[in-house]
Write an enzyme that holds these catalytic residues in place. Structure first.
Site, PDB file in Angstrom:
ATOM      1  N   PRO A 191       0.929  -1.258  -0.148  1.00  0.00           N
ATOM      2  CA  PRO A 191      -0.013   0.092   0.051  1.00  0.00           C
ATOM      3  C   PRO A 191       0.771   1.214   0.023  1.00  0.00           C
ATOM      4  CG  PRO A 191      -0.082  -1.142   2.125  1.00  0.00           C
ATOM      5  CD  PRO A 191       0.499  -1.944   1.293  1.00  0.00           C
ATOM      6  N   ASN A 192       0.156   2.219  -0.625  1.00  0.00           N
ATOM      7  CA  ASN A 192       0.758   3.702  -0.646  1.00  0.00           C
ATOM      8  C   ASN A 192       2.187   3.638  -1.758  1.00  0.00           C
ATOM      9  OD1 ASN A 192      -1.325   4.943   0.864  1.00  0.00           O
ATOM     10  ND2 ASN A 192      -0.162   3.533   2.492  1.00  0.00           N
ATOM     11  N   ARG A 195       5.038  10.909  -2.382  1.00  0.00           N
ATOM     12  CA  ARG A 195       4.724  10.609  -1.005  1.00  0.00           C
ATOM     13  C   ARG A 195       6.089  10.859  -0.073  1.00  0.00           C
ATOM     14  NH1 ARG A 195       4.600   4.347   1.061  1.00  0.00           N
ATOM     15  NH2 ARG A 195       4.174   4.830   3.222  1.00  0.00           N
ATOM     16  N   TYR A 241      11.274   8.866   1.000  1.00  0.00           N
ATOM     17  CA  TYR A 241      11.291   7.710   0.314  1.00  0.00           C
ATOM     18  C   TYR A 241      11.925   7.932  -1.221  1.00  0.00           C
ATOM     19  CZ  TYR A 241       7.893   5.533   3.193  1.00  0.00           C
ATOM     20  OH  TYR A 241       7.363   4.964   4.289  1.00  0.00           O
ATOM     21  N   ASN A 260       8.150  -5.625  -1.502  1.00  0.00           N
ATOM     22  CA  ASN A 260       8.138  -4.420  -0.532  1.00  0.00           C
ATOM     23  C   ASN A 260       6.506  -4.473  -0.052  1.00  0.00           C
ATOM     24  OD1 ASN A 260       7.900  -2.102   1.024  1.00  0.00           O
ATOM     25  ND2 ASN A 260       9.024  -0.837  -0.380  1.00  0.00           N
ATOM     26  N   ALA A 265       3.328  -0.821   4.689  1.00  0.00           N
ATOM     27  CA  ALA A 265       2.717  -1.035   5.889  1.00  0.00           C
ATOM     28  C   ALA A 265       2.514  -2.500   6.407  1.00  0.00           C
ATOM     29  CB  ALA A 265       1.679  -0.192   6.055  1.00  0.00           C
ATOM     30  N   GLU A 308      12.805  -9.274   0.925  1.00  0.00           N
ATOM     31  CA  GLU A 308      12.162  -8.321   1.196  1.00  0.00           C
ATOM     32  C   GLU A 308      12.902  -7.070   0.894  1.00  0.00           C
ATOM     33  OE1 GLU A 308      11.069  -8.777   5.412  1.00  0.00           O
ATOM     34  OE2 GLU A 308      10.286  -6.954   5.518  1.00  0.00           O
ATOM     35  N   HIS A 333      12.939  -2.679   1.780  1.00  0.00           N
ATOM     36  CA  HIS A 333      12.241  -1.485   2.334  1.00  0.00           C
ATOM     37  C   HIS A 333      13.113  -0.307   1.563  1.00  0.00           C
ATOM     38  CE1 HIS A 333       9.485  -3.579   4.623  1.00  0.00           C
ATOM     39  NE2 HIS A 333      10.492  -4.462   5.005  1.00  0.00           N
ATOM     40  N   ARG A 393      13.632   4.549  12.117  1.00  0.00           N
ATOM     41  CA  ARG A 393      12.331   5.128  11.966  1.00  0.00           C
ATOM     42  C   ARG A 393      11.217   5.008  13.294  1.00  0.00           C
ATOM     43  NH1 ARG A 393       9.522   4.869   6.492  1.00  0.00           N
ATOM     44  NH2 ARG A 393       8.311   6.641   7.322  1.00  0.00           N
TER      45      ARG A 393
HETATM   46  C1  DQA Z   1       8.347   0.850   3.522  1.00  0.00           C
HETATM   47  C2  DQA Z   1       8.407   1.150   5.064  1.00  0.00           C
HETATM   48  C3  DQA Z   1       7.233   0.914   5.784  1.00  0.00           C
HETATM   49  O1  DQA Z   1       7.353   1.200   7.194  1.00  0.00           O
HETATM   50  C4  DQA Z   1       6.025   1.723   5.195  1.00  0.00           C
HETATM   51  O2  DQA Z   1       4.907   1.784   5.764  1.00  0.00           O
HETATM   52  C5  DQA Z   1       6.012   1.870   3.771  1.00  0.00           C
HETATM   53  C6  DQA Z   1       7.358   1.622   2.949  1.00  0.00           C
HETATM   54  C7  DQA Z   1       9.660   1.301   2.846  1.00  0.00           C
HETATM   55  O3  DQA Z   1       9.817   0.730   1.646  1.00  0.00           O
HETATM   56  O4  DQA Z   1      10.749   2.031   3.334  1.00  0.00           O
HETATM   57  O5  DQA Z   1       5.028   2.199   3.051  1.00  0.00           O
HETATM   58  O6  DQA Z   1       8.104  -0.434   3.332  1.00  0.00           O
END
Ligand code: DQA
Length: 146
Positions: A9-10, A17, A22, A73, A76, A97, A99, A106
């Site tokens: 998501p997002n 964003r 990011y 990825n 959340a 995985e 990020h 964080r």
């Molecule tokens: C994320 C880190 C997560 O905590 C966050 O909710 C994201 C992106 C990252 O790519 O750094 O949406 O996975």
């Protein structure tokens, strides 16, 4: 060799964003970069993003059925989705995985990923370059047949 690059998501909002966290690379640019890295490495890279948990779970089931490797990825969902973790545990090929941000630097609620324990490895904090590095790793690993 098929590799799925799946995003939670997002992440479709990359580029606008929280640019300080990011970076400025848009989601469209990320897709282009993963596809071109795939071509370079001789991998058939399919990139997807969803804001719907059941959709991601369906894609993970398909990857498991195809014995395809996955770069994920989970965004959340990393921090609380046992359903996503259980779907990851079904995979029969390597799972990396990724990020973009360093989740350990964080908020405390981001420090733990429920997915990491079932991943082959984790890349975090290297920006969108983490996806390219994950694909390079998978290409090496898959060419060695492991
Ligand atoms: C994320 C880190 C997560 O905590 C966050 O909710 C994201 C992106 C990252 O790519 O750094 O949406 O996975």
């Amino acid at each position: 060799m098929r590799v799925y690059v799946l995003n939670g998501p997002n992440l479709g909002r990359l580029g606008t964003r929280q640019v300080d966290v990011y970076g400025a690379t848009s989601y469209a640019d990320l897709v282009t970069s993963c596809e071109s890295t795939g071509r370079e490495l001789g991998l058939d890279v399919v990139v997807r993003q969803t804001d719907a948990e059941h959709e991601l779970i369906g894609w993970l089931h398909a990857a498991a059925d195809e014995q395809a490797a996955v770069v994920l990825n989970p965004a959340a969902w990393s921090h609380y989705s046992i359903a996503v973790r259980d779907a990851c545990a079904l995979l029969r090929a390597p799972l990396v995985e990724v990020h973009i941000s360093n989740i350990h630097a964080r908020e405390e609620f981001r420090h733990h990923s429920v997915v990491s324990a079932v991943a082959t490895g984790v890349i975090c904090g290297l920006g969108v370059d983490g996806y390219r590095l994950a694909l390079h790793h998978l290409a090496t690993r898959l060419s060695q047949g492991v």
